[in-house]
Scaffold this motif. Sequence first.
Motif, PDB file in Angstrom:
ATOM      1  N   GLY A  45      24.460  52.569  91.669  1.00 30.46           N
ATOM      2  CA  GLY A  45      23.377  52.628  91.037  1.00 30.46           C
ATOM      3  C   GLY A  45      21.959  51.723  91.913  1.00 30.46           C
ATOM      4  O   GLY A  45      21.118  51.522  91.463  1.00 30.46           O
ATOM      5  N   ARG A  69      17.210  49.262  91.762  1.00 26.65           N
ATOM      6  CA  ARG A  69      18.286  49.499  90.656  1.00 26.65           C
ATOM      7  C   ARG A  69      17.984  50.463  89.913  1.00 26.65           C
ATOM      8  O   ARG A  69      16.947  50.390  89.227  1.00 26.65           O
ATOM      9  N   THR A  70      18.876  51.572  89.556  1.00 23.76           N
ATOM     10  CA  THR A  70      18.646  52.461  88.782  1.00 23.76           C
ATOM     11  C   THR A  70      19.272  52.017  87.207  1.00 23.76           C
ATOM     12  O   THR A  70      20.351  51.437  87.593  1.00 23.76           O
ATOM     13  N   PRO A  72      21.380  52.615  84.253  1.00 22.53           N
ATOM     14  CA  PRO A  72      22.416  53.402  83.919  1.00 22.53           C
ATOM     15  C   PRO A  72      21.839  54.223  82.450  1.00 22.53           C
ATOM     16  O   PRO A  72      21.229  53.503  81.798  1.00 22.53           O
ATOM     17  N   PHE A 138      24.491  57.086  91.451  1.00 18.69           N
ATOM     18  CA  PHE A 138      25.754  56.900  90.806  1.00 18.69           C
ATOM     19  C   PHE A 138      26.617  57.883  91.321  1.00 18.69           C
ATOM     20  O   PHE A 138      26.259  59.226  91.277  1.00 18.69           O
TER      21      PHE A 138
END
Length: 234
Positions: A45, A69-70, A72, A138
């Motif tokens: 992520g 940060r991605t 989720p 991811f």
Amino acid sequence: MQLFYDPSLDNSFKQFFFSPEESKHIVKVLRKNEGDVLHITNGRGYLYEAKIISADAKKCKAQLIKEERTIPRLHTLHLAVAPTKMNDRFEWFLEKATEIGIHEITPILCKNSERKVIKPERLEKVLQSAMKQSLQTFLPKLNPMVTYKEFVQSTTADLKFIAHCQKSEKVELKRRLQADKDIIILIGPEGDFSSDEVKLAYENDFLPISLGRNRLRTETAAIYACTVVAVINN
């Protein structure tokens, strides 16, 4: 943007080395030089920006300059799929499922399975390549192959489905789905699930689903399921 993959990266790193394979690709193939900025993910992520400080084709060194940060997705999709007789078809499924969006894959060994052995190292490379190509941060989880019975009796999710070809009352997948839920879908081999396997799924709270009017190959059925779940959750 071109994306690179290094599973060891986290925010504790300031400088790091690429693997020999990635170093050669960066320096020899892409002809990157000192000062060039690259984008890397750790598959968990995070997206990093890093500046090359040593353009060595055997041990390229870079310094992290930014991280992001991605968030989720609120749903997860876990497909349990019987590997196809032809390796390239199963690899194609993994590639496309990663591009569309999937969180976890478990190869299952069924009564009618035509392939009983897989090469996880090769399949992991397919997943990594598809993740990088589609610019995702991811990496889907590939589990070891397990027996159908073991999987069905040990897994939990908000929604559990089985796609089989036997004549019975079924509901289209898109009508069974709800957004932002954890989902497991069973996809059988070319010879379909056996009657006993279907019965076992029902006993463990899997609901029967239809994937349309046409009879689909294993890999096509799995891709179709991925697509429907993605549409419902976008």
